[in-house]
Enzyme design. Structure first.
Site, PDB file in Angstrom:
ATOM      1  N   GLU A  27      48.335  52.952  33.104  1.00  0.00           N
ATOM      2  CA  GLU A  27      47.070  52.995  32.934  1.00  0.00           C
ATOM      3  C   GLU A  27      46.935  53.799  31.484  1.00  0.00           C
ATOM      4  O   GLU A  27      45.680  53.883  30.980  1.00  0.00           O
ATOM      5  CB  GLU A  27      45.678  53.640  33.694  1.00  0.00           C
ATOM      6  CG  GLU A  27      45.981  52.863  34.920  1.00  0.00           C
ATOM      7  CD  GLU A  27      45.737  53.038  36.445  1.00  0.00           C
ATOM      8  OE1 GLU A  27      45.139  54.686  36.098  1.00  0.00           O
ATOM      9  OE2 GLU A  27      45.432  52.204  36.925  1.00  0.00           O
ATOM     10  N   TYR A  87      49.797  50.276  43.312  1.00  0.00           N
ATOM     11  CA  TYR A  87      50.643  49.507  42.439  1.00  0.00           C
ATOM     12  C   TYR A  87      52.057  48.970  42.942  1.00  0.00           C
ATOM     13  O   TYR A  87      51.880  48.605  44.469  1.00  0.00           O
ATOM     14  CB  TYR A  87      51.317  50.526  41.887  1.00  0.00           C
ATOM     15  CG  TYR A  87      52.400  50.656  40.156  1.00  0.00           C
ATOM     16  CD1 TYR A  87      52.018  50.341  39.393  1.00  0.00           C
ATOM     17  CD2 TYR A  87      53.497  50.331  40.594  1.00  0.00           C
ATOM     18  CE1 TYR A  87      52.626  50.482  38.535  1.00  0.00           C
ATOM     19  CE2 TYR A  87      54.569  50.543  39.732  1.00  0.00           C
ATOM     20  CZ  TYR A  87      53.837  49.754  38.440  1.00  0.00           C
ATOM     21  OH  TYR A  87      54.762  49.694  37.309  1.00  0.00           O
ATOM     22  N   VAL A  88      51.864  47.325  42.138  1.00  0.00           N
ATOM     23  CA  VAL A  88      53.151  46.904  42.774  1.00  0.00           C
ATOM     24  C   VAL A  88      53.974  46.262  41.441  1.00  0.00           C
ATOM     25  O   VAL A  88      53.755  46.733  39.971  1.00  0.00           O
ATOM     26  CB  VAL A  88      52.770  45.532  42.490  1.00  0.00           C
ATOM     27  CG1 VAL A  88      53.973  44.516  42.374  1.00  0.00           C
ATOM     28  CG2 VAL A  88      51.405  45.512  44.115  1.00  0.00           C
ATOM     29  N   GLY A  94      53.401  38.561  40.515  1.00  0.00           N
ATOM     30  CA  GLY A  94      53.132  37.551  41.332  1.00  0.00           C
ATOM     31  C   GLY A  94      53.521  36.905  42.575  1.00  0.00           C
ATOM     32  O   GLY A  94      53.934  36.296  42.616  1.00  0.00           O
ATOM     33  N   GLY A  96      52.612  37.694  45.639  1.00  0.00           N
ATOM     34  CA  GLY A  96      52.138  37.587  46.898  1.00  0.00           C
ATOM     35  C   GLY A  96      51.486  38.940  47.420  1.00  0.00           C
ATOM     36  O   GLY A  96      51.451  39.775  49.020  1.00  0.00           O
ATOM     37  N   GLY A  98      50.299  42.226  45.485  1.00  0.00           N
ATOM     38  CA  GLY A  98      49.502  42.763  45.921  1.00  0.00           C
ATOM     39  C   GLY A  98      48.691  42.541  46.722  1.00  0.00           C
ATOM     40  O   GLY A  98      47.481  43.484  47.658  1.00  0.00           O
ATOM     41  N   LYS A 127      43.821  41.478  33.876  1.00  0.00           N
ATOM     42  CA  LYS A 127      44.239  41.019  35.258  1.00  0.00           C
ATOM     43  C   LYS A 127      43.620  41.103  36.464  1.00  0.00           C
ATOM     44  O   LYS A 127      43.679  40.516  37.334  1.00  0.00           O
ATOM     45  CB  LYS A 127      45.733  40.932  35.397  1.00  0.00           C
ATOM     46  CG  LYS A 127      46.502  40.334  35.625  1.00  0.00           C
ATOM     47  CD  LYS A 127      47.757  40.160  35.199  1.00  0.00           C
ATOM     48  CE  LYS A 127      48.711  38.980  36.168  1.00  0.00           C
ATOM     49  NZ  LYS A 127      50.467  39.451  35.169  1.00  0.00           N
ATOM     50  N   TYR A 132      40.735  40.793  41.747  1.00  0.00           N
ATOM     51  CA  TYR A 132      40.275  40.913  42.971  1.00  0.00           C
ATOM     52  C   TYR A 132      39.048  40.406  43.487  1.00  0.00           C
ATOM     53  O   TYR A 132      38.419  39.908  44.602  1.00  0.00           O
ATOM     54  CB  TYR A 132      39.793  42.932  42.660  1.00  0.00           C
ATOM     55  CG  TYR A 132      40.487  43.584  42.308  1.00  0.00           C
ATOM     56  CD1 TYR A 132      41.642  43.721  43.220  1.00  0.00           C
ATOM     57  CD2 TYR A 132      41.105  44.214  41.291  1.00  0.00           C
ATOM     58  CE1 TYR A 132      42.895  44.915  43.447  1.00  0.00           C
ATOM     59  CE2 TYR A 132      41.865  45.985  41.494  1.00  0.00           C
ATOM     60  CZ  TYR A 132      42.653  45.442  41.982  1.00  0.00           C
ATOM     61  OH  TYR A 132      43.940  46.372  42.248  1.00  0.00           O
TER      62      TYR A 132
END
Length: 160
Positions: A27, A87-88, A94, A96, A98, A127, A132
């Site tokens: 961020e 956070y991932v 990609g 799955g 999140g 993104k 979301y």
């Protein structure tokens, strides 16, 4: 690959802090993280926890986390679930993870009788916004978050 979501435990505090730092770097705010392991331990596992966390693992390896707490709606008369951080790790995006974290927290919110599940997202993070929205989330476009910190907080408290 199998994604498992588990409650964080006190041994996860160093991992959680590292993931928070990684999120802050993503961020573009690395210098803003002042939390320490003792602070997170107290907040998550002290006598009066302020928040909870879950850890996402892919094949037994930690690859993400969600940190959340309860808020309250006077309009509904019920508490809600507020997602502070999700956070991932880049290498697990990609896969799955999140989605699994959001589904886990949504189920937790339903089990606890929450009437809302909310979070904030940076305006520039297109993104995440698309992700979301794909999960069924809707932006609260009529609302703006306000924050008071530092000297302004002390002044508002009459302690300047």
């Amino acid at each position: 690959m199998t994604t498992e979501i588990r409650p964080a435990n006190s041994a996860d505090v160093p991992l959680i802090l590292q993931l928070v730092r990684d999120l802050a770097a993503f961020e573009r705010e690395s210098d803003k993280v002042i939390a320490t392991e003792p602070m997170l331990f107290e907040a998550l596992f002290g006598p009066h926890p302020a928040a909870e966390a879950v850890i996402a693992e892919l094949n037994g390896t930690p690859v993400g986390m969600a940190l959340f707490f309860h808020n309250f709606s006077t309009w509904t008369g019920w508490r809600g679930l507020y997602l502070e951080d999700l956070y991932v790790t880049p290498e697990a995006r990609g896969a799955g993870v999140g989605k699994a974290l959001l589904q886990h927290l949504a189920a937790l919110a339903v089990e606890r009788g929450c009437t809302r599940f909310e979070w904030s997202v940076l305006d520039w993070n297109e993104k995440a916004i698309r992700f979301y929205k794909a999960m069924g989330a809707e932006p609260m476009e009529e609302w703006t978050v306000y924050r008071v910190t530092g000297d302004a907080l002390a002044a508002l408290a009459g302690r300047d």
